[in-house]
Design a protein around this motif. Structure first.
Motif, short mmCIF file in Angstrom:
data_model
loop_
_atom_site.label_atom_id
_atom_site.label_comp_id
_atom_site.label_asym_id
_atom_site.label_seq_id
_atom_site.Cartn_x
_atom_site.Cartn_y
_atom_site.Cartn_z
N PRO A 300 0.83 -1.21 0.00
CA PRO A 300 0.00 0.00 0.00
C PRO A 300 0.87 1.26 0.00
O PRO A 300 1.86 1.35 0.73
N ARG A 301 0.48 2.21 -0.83
CA ARG A 301 1.19 3.49 -0.93
C ARG A 301 0.28 4.65 -0.53
O ARG A 301 -0.93 4.58 -0.70
N PRO A 302 0.84 5.72 -0.04
CA PRO A 302 0.03 6.93 0.20
C PRO A 302 -0.56 7.42 -1.12
O PRO A 302 -0.08 7.06 -2.21
N ALA A 303 -1.58 8.24 -1.02
CA ALA A 303 -2.24 8.76 -2.23
C ALA A 303 -2.54 10.24 -2.05
O ALA A 303 -2.80 10.72 -0.94
N VAL A 304 -2.51 10.94 -3.17
CA VAL A 304 -2.94 12.34 -3.19
C VAL A 304 -3.99 12.49 -4.28
O VAL A 304 -3.78 12.09 -5.43
N LEU A 305 -5.15 13.01 -3.90
CA LEU A 305 -6.24 13.22 -4.85
C LEU A 305 -6.23 14.67 -5.30
O LEU A 305 -6.24 15.60 -4.46
N PHE A 306 -6.19 14.89 -6.61
CA PHE A 306 -6.16 16.23 -7.18
C PHE A 306 -7.59 16.63 -7.57
O PHE A 306 -8.21 15.99 -8.42
N VAL A 307 -8.10 17.68 -6.91
CA VAL A 307 -9.48 18.10 -7.07
C VAL A 307 -9.52 19.29 -8.02
O VAL A 307 -9.09 20.40 -7.68
N HIS A 308 -10.01 19.05 -9.22
CA HIS A 308 -9.97 20.09 -10.25
C HIS A 308 -10.89 21.26 -9.90
O HIS A 308 -11.77 21.18 -9.05
N GLY A 309 -10.67 22.37 -10.61
CA GLY A 309 -11.46 23.57 -10.39
C GLY A 309 -12.75 23.57 -11.18
O GLY A 309 -13.18 22.55 -11.73
N GLY A 310 -13.35 24.71 -11.28
CA GLY A 310 -14.62 24.84 -11.98
C GLY A 310 -15.26 26.17 -11.65
O GLY A 310 -14.65 27.03 -11.01
N PRO A 311 -16.51 26.33 -12.11
CA PRO A 311 -17.36 25.35 -12.77
C PRO A 311 -16.86 24.98 -14.18
O PRO A 311 -16.29 25.80 -14.88
N VAL A 312 -17.13 23.73 -14.53
CA VAL A 312 -16.80 23.18 -15.85
C VAL A 312 -18.10 22.67 -16.46
O VAL A 312 -18.79 21.86 -15.84
N PRO A 313 -18.48 23.13 -17.66
CA PRO A 313 -19.73 22.66 -18.26
C PRO A 313 -19.81 21.14 -18.33
O PRO A 313 -18.79 20.46 -18.55
N ALA A 314 -21.00 20.61 -18.15
CA ALA A 314 -21.18 19.15 -18.12
C ALA A 314 -20.73 18.48 -19.41
O ALA A 314 -20.27 17.34 -19.40
N GLY A 315 -20.84 19.18 -20.53
CA GLY A 315 -20.49 18.57 -21.81
C GLY A 315 -19.05 18.76 -22.23
O GLY A 315 -18.68 18.36 -23.35
N ALA A 316 -18.22 19.33 -21.39
CA ALA A 316 -16.82 19.58 -21.76
C ALA A 316 -16.09 18.27 -21.98
O ALA A 316 -16.17 17.35 -21.18
N ARG A 317 -15.36 18.20 -23.09
CA ARG A 317 -14.55 17.02 -23.42
C ARG A 317 -13.18 17.48 -23.91
O ARG A 317 -13.11 18.42 -24.70
N ALA A 375 -4.72 3.50 3.32
CA ALA A 375 -5.92 4.26 3.66
C ALA A 375 -5.70 5.27 4.76
O ALA A 375 -6.52 6.17 4.95
N ASP A 376 -4.60 5.15 5.49
CA ASP A 376 -4.32 6.07 6.58
C ASP A 376 -3.38 7.20 6.18
O ASP A 376 -2.99 8.02 7.03
N ARG A 377 -3.04 7.26 4.88
CA ARG A 377 -2.11 8.30 4.42
C ARG A 377 -2.62 8.86 3.09
O ARG A 377 -2.24 8.40 2.01
N VAL A 378 -3.50 9.85 3.21
CA VAL A 378 -4.13 10.44 2.03
C VAL A 378 -4.02 11.96 2.14
O VAL A 378 -4.13 12.54 3.22
N ALA A 379 -3.81 12.60 0.98
CA ALA A 379 -3.80 14.07 0.91
C ALA A 379 -4.80 14.52 -0.15
O ALA A 379 -5.10 13.78 -1.10
N LEU A 380 -5.30 15.72 0.00
CA LEU A 380 -6.20 16.33 -0.97
C LEU A 380 -5.58 17.62 -1.47
O LEU A 380 -5.12 18.44 -0.67
N TRP A 381 -5.59 17.82 -2.79
CA TRP A 381 -4.98 19.00 -3.40
C TRP A 381 -6.05 19.66 -4.28
O TRP A 381 -6.52 19.07 -5.25
N PHE A 382 -6.40 20.89 -3.95
CA PHE A 382 -7.50 21.60 -4.61
C PHE A 382 -6.97 22.69 -5.54
O PHE A 382 -5.96 23.33 -5.25
N PHE A 383 -7.70 22.91 -6.64
CA PHE A 383 -7.31 23.91 -7.62
C PHE A 383 -8.43 24.91 -7.86
O PHE A 383 -9.61 24.54 -7.91
N SER A 384 -8.05 26.17 -8.01
CA SER A 384 -8.95 27.22 -8.49
C SER A 384 -10.30 27.23 -7.76
O SER A 384 -10.33 27.21 -6.52
N GLY A 385 -11.42 27.22 -8.52
CA GLY A 385 -12.74 27.24 -7.90
C GLY A 385 -13.04 26.01 -7.08
O GLY A 385 -13.96 26.01 -6.26
N GLY A 386 -12.27 24.93 -7.27
CA GLY A 386 -12.41 23.75 -6.44
C GLY A 386 -11.93 23.99 -5.03
O GLY A 386 -12.21 23.18 -4.13
#
Length: 506
Positions: A300-317, A375-386
């Motif tokens: 098991p490895r630590p994890a960092v979740l990258f939380v994108h910004g927004g708002p982003v239109p639902a249909g963006a691809r 599961a005991d080593r997690v980070a959250l990284w937020f961007f912009s409007g996120g």
């Protein structure tokens, strides 16, 4: 001669235009402020609705167009854009341009109430309509502080706010509840948007919406559409009357910034390549989550979740989890021996923060349940409007959350987002962070209205005893990874990521 027909917004009358009108007149223009029924000392009449105000504006257009050779420029502020557009649709051949003054985009069949950003206010109006049968009124703000709920009062002094309060009139509910009806003729009238950056919207922000490819906003990149910015709050006729008059004269002449249509020119910022060299790593997709795994992922490895910004239109691809910047961060994390996670959340509108928060929580649980993740080593990284989504985690951090990071974040709601009283206020939540490490990457050339939220956050963190490590990018702009040369932010990027990994592995 240019004739400016000025339509006021919620609760206000012709008095708000006095200083701007004087400057327009001095420049040789004619000015006709519109007295909307019930909002300018005329007294409200039963049955006053949007059609009543459309008729008021049409009468002004007819009066202005009586002499040959006059160019009519119709200016709608706030709610006033709804009767303005409704009238222009019926007098399209007489209107040379419509100016949207810090106003939304009215749509056929949609009432003005839909443009009120504050959900609680919309609920209040709907409840009042239920009680009064739709023929009542909405009381105006009762004091200086109450106006902020309807838009930023930046730049308006206390004396002017007191006068605004004293002259404010109740808004007839029918003006907000009656759907706007358009034939489509107004689509041929050139338009100009005047954006007040202190209220939370800029030309750059609108360009990003166009870049996402949302069909609903592509019309904003048409050649006959121009834009201006004013560095002030929602009432520029009170805070910057001279500058507003100058902008209106320039708009009447067809000047202003034109947006670049989606798909033309260089790629939009969110799709430009991540400029740093990062290794290819294995990627596993699970639902709306992509796990970027270290090459030597044993145990098991630590994890960092990258939380994108927004708002982003639902249909963006492509969706945000595939954007080069997000992938660049995740791969860089994997190269340091931790699992980098990108995922999509449903922040498609400023009203979506609650469900986006649910998506973040669900992604966290999915990642923590993966056997390759500690599961005991997690980070959250937020961007912009996120950045507003960090509030839940800062206010009551769980034991397994080892670090919160944020890059060029918005850390308090913008005035026109309508969520000022919500739980999504990191500046209010950070007092509960305790010993949780916080890494904040600050852009030195950030938009002033966003930079102010960062300073508010840092002051609150200091008062609450939370240690925030600030990593500065002095010459960086918002979204610097894809809008600035990498030598301006490379060292800061590596330092911030190393700090987060250190907190994960300590």
């Amino acid at each position: 001669m240019t004739v400016f027909v000025l339509v006021p917004g919620m609760f206000t009358g012709t008095h708000v235009w006095q200083e701007t009108a004087a400057r327009l007149t001095a420049a040789g223009a004619e000015v006709l402020p519109v007295a909307l029924t019930g909002l300018d000392g005329s007294g409200g009449a039963p049955g006053t609705d949007l059609e009543t105000h459309i008729a008021d504006v049409m009468a002004a257009i007819d009066a202005a167009g009586a002499a040959q050779g006059r160019k009519i420029v119709l200016v709608g502020h706030d709610y006033g854009i709804h009767p303005a557009v409704g009238a222009a649709d019926r007098r399209a051949e007489r209107v040379a341009r419509i100016v949207y003054l810090d106003a939304g985009m009215p749509r056929d069949g949609v009432p003005a109430l839909a443009s009120v950003p504050d959900e609680a206010l919309r609920t209040q109006v709907a409840e009042r309509a239920r009680v009064d049968g739709g023929d009542g009124v909405l009381a105006p703000p009762a004091g200086r502080a109450r106006w902020q709920r309807w838009g930023s009062t930046a730049g308006v002094d206390d004396r002017t706010l007191d006068r605004l309060t004293a002259l404010a009139a109740p808004q007839p509910l029918g003006t907000l509840l009656q759907p706007l009806r358009l034939s489509g003729a107004v689509a041929a009238v050139p338009t100009t948007g005047v954006l007040c950056t202190g209220n939370g919207v800029s030309i750059e922000f609108v360009q990003r919406l166009v870049d996402f490819g949302d069909p609903a906003v592509q019309i904003l990149a048409a050649p006959e559409v121009t834009f201006f910015e004013l560095a002030t709050g929602h009432w520029p006729m009170l805070s910057r009357p001279a500058e507003l008059a100058d902008v209106l004269l320039r708009a009447a002449a067809g000047q202003g910034h034109r947006l670049v249509p989606a798909g033309r020119g260089e790629p939009p910022a969110h799709l430009r390549p991540f400029p740093l060299e990062v290794p290819e790593v294995p990627v596993e997709r699970r639902d709306n989550v992509d796990l970027h795994l270290p090459l030597d992922a044993e145990g098991p490895r630590p994890a960092v979740l990258f939380v994108h910004g927004g708002p982003v239109p639902a249909g963006a691809r492509p969706t945000p989890r595939e954007w080069p910047g997000q992938v660049g961060y995740a791969r860089s994390a994997a190269a340091r021996g931790v699992v980098g996670v990108t995922f999509d959340h449903r922040l498609h509108d400023t009203a979506d923060y609650a469900r986006a928060a649910d998506d973040v929580a669900a992604a966290v649980e999915l990642v923590r349940a993966d056997p390759r993740v500690d599961a005991d080593r997690v980070a959250l990284w937020f961007f912009s409007g996120g950045g507003l989504l960090s509030a839940d985690w800062l206010g009551a951090p769980p034991a397994w959350l080892r670090c919160v990071a944020a890059s060029y974040p918005v850390l308090a709601p913008m005035p026109n987002w309508g969520i000022a009283g919500s739980r999504f206020r990191p500046a209010a939540a950070v007092g509960g962070a305790g010993a949780l490490p916080v890494v904040l990457v600050r852009a030195g050339r950030e938009a002033p209205e966003i930079a102010a939220t960062v300073e508010e956050f840092l002051a609150a963190a200091k008062d609450g005893g939370t240690d925030v490590e600030v990593v500065d990018v002095p010459d960086g702009r918002h979204g610097f990874e894809t809008v600035d040369a990498d030598d301006a932010w490379r060292d800061a990027f590596h330092h911030a990521l190393d700090r987060v990994v250190t907190h994960l592995t300590a």
